[in-house]
Design an enzyme around this catalytic site. Structure first.
Site, short mmCIF file in Angstrom:
data_model
loop_
_atom_site.label_atom_id
_atom_site.label_comp_id
_atom_site.label_asym_id
_atom_site.label_seq_id
_atom_site.Cartn_x
_atom_site.Cartn_y
_atom_site.Cartn_z
N GLU A 134 -6.12 3.09 3.45
CA GLU A 134 -6.83 3.56 4.70
C GLU A 134 -8.02 4.06 4.36
OE1 GLU A 134 -5.37 3.44 7.38
OE2 GLU A 134 -3.06 3.64 7.16
N ASP A 167 0.93 -1.30 0.08
CA ASP A 167 0.10 -0.12 -0.06
C ASP A 167 0.78 1.12 0.12
OD1 ASP A 167 0.84 -0.66 2.50
OD2 ASP A 167 -1.00 -1.19 3.37
ZN LIG Z 1 -3.52 2.04 8.83
ZN LIG Z 2 -1.81 0.04 7.25
#
Ligand SMILES: [Zn+2]
Ligand SMILES: [Zn+2]
Length: 421
Positions: free
Chosen positions: A149, A79
């Site tokens: 997120e 991510d």
């Molecule tokens: Zn997070």
């Molecule tokens: Zn994370």
């Protein structure tokens, strides 16, 4: 020389390069949906390493492929996004970044969830896999995902044709730093590892009026208070003690003035479960309790609470048991028995799970990477104090031990699955 020593040595030698990348990423964090420069940097790193890179998949997502003969396809995901948190670590490379919202509001930005660690070891892994090409066979698919997120990036990449335009993996791998495991260690959980995350809104209606004349009104604040308390009985009285669930009411809003009885109170909930059965049960109970509390309070059928369950929920991460056990055993052999720890699953959510749920399901594993200074970890254990959690402004994993172990574990996992026959 055995291969594990060769790999450890290569990681040590490459570390100064990766450390520079890490401090750069840490001091240049970008919020969800704004990962432009981060993605550009990762694309550049992957191209130099010999990957075929496509940018702009599902927003700022990246897909990097390395085709290396016959064999399975292994996907590794990182991510990229940071959080609106004001960093308080006082590290020399601490973030001083602000993000200006369209509204003009300035938000501080920090990699408080360790996604900078994930990206650094992702690039470190890509460099090792490229250097060790003659030791494996198959296709390596490395993807960098935006907006984790916000629980949106995985869905966006899949909707943009991740598995149709590129290749459908045979295995999905990812990891997440863990704030309660010492650096140098990993943990591989078999089965449920992260929770189903549902967002529920409840609008409670009453009848407004003067605060001095409650009898001529129906006070939704008192009703909402009853609902809040009654909802606590779902986990304590309806869910089996052997199962797990969380019902948290994160916001409650109603009223403008002390002398007024408002018309409406709004509640926002987060609901966490592991199994689909428990998920359905808890969501049904929320509706039943809210509606019947209102009925007992004399609210008419047309003014019962309105319950909205967000359709796009994040499903639980379920680590494929055979894959998890295979990798766990392999880690014990390669990283060392004491390096592989056992931890409990947690109730946080991760949209990595979505990549594995595309039918027919893809065996997937998200393991945990220790990210706490071992001395601080021991001290906290002895003094029974708590360490900075993920999303904390003080979250500061020791980069070297954390990243090196991450590269080693991820490279070992990929090599195991892409082993030359
Ligand atoms: Zn997070
Ligand atoms: Zn994370």
């Amino acid at each position: 020389m055995p291969m594990d020593d060769t790999l450890k040595n290569a990681i040590d030698k490459d570390y100064p390069y990766i450390h520079n990348l890490y401090t750069h990423l840490h001091s240049h964090p970008e919020l969800s949906f704004h990962e432009q420069k981060t993605a550009e940097r990762l694309a550049k790193e992957l191209r130099v390493t010999g990957f075929e890179v496509t940018e702009g998949v599902g927003g700022y997502g990246l897909v990097a492929l390395m085709k290396n003969g016959e064999g399975p396809t292994v996907m590794i995901r990182t991510d990229m996004d940071a959080l609106p948190v004001k960093e308080k670590t006082e590290l020399p490379y601490a973030s001083t970044h602000y993000h200006q919202e369209k509204s003009g509001q300035n938000l501080p930005v920090m990699h408080a969830c360790g996604h900078d660690i994930h990206m650094s070891l992702f690039i470190g892994t890509s460099r090792r896999m490229a250097a060790m090409k003659k030791h494996w066979s198959g296709t390596l698919m490395m993807i960098a995902q935006p907006a984790e997120e916000r629980g949106a990036g995985a869905r966006l990449m899949l909707e943009d044709g991740l598995f149709e335009r590129f290749v459908r993996p045979d295995y999905n791998l990812a990891l997440h730093v863990h704030p309660e495991l010492p650096s140098g260690t990993v943990s591989v959980q078999s089965g449920y590892s992260f929770a189903n995350v549902d967002s529920v809104d409840i609008n409670v209606f009453g009848q407004g009026g003067h605060g001095a004349m409650p009898a001529s009104a129906k006070d939704p604040i008192v009703l909402a208070a009853h609902i809040v308390i009654a909802l606590q009985t779902i986990v304590s009285r309806e869910v089996s003690p052997q199962d797990a669930a969380v019902v948290t009411i994160g916001t409650i809003q109603g009223g403008m003035k002390r002398e007024n009885i408002p018309e409406q109170v709004d509640l926002q909930l987060t609901v966490r479960t592991y199994t689909e059965e428990t998920r359905k049960k808890v969501l049904t109970s929320i509706k039943r309790i809210a509606e019947n509390q209102a009925r007992s309070y004399g609210i008419t059928e047309d003014k019962l609470p309105k319950i909205h369950i967000e359709q796009k929920y994040i499903p639980a991460v379920y680590n494929d048991p055979p894959l998890s056990q295979r990798i766990r055993e392999h880690f014990k052999k390669r990283l060392g028995r004491e390096q592989v720890k056992d931890i409990q699953p947690s109730m946080v959510g991760e949209d990595f799970t979505l990549y594995g749920l595309i039918e027919p399901r893809i065996p997937s594993l998200m393991f945990r990477l220790g990210a706490v200074d071992p001395a601080a970890y021991e001290q906290a254990k002895q003094e029974k104090t708590s360490l900075p959690s993920l999303h904390s402004p003080y979250f500061a994993p020791p980069p070297e031990a954390t990243i090196k172990t991450g590269i080693e574990a991820m490279t070992e996992a990929a090599l195991l699955l892409l082993k030359k026959l």
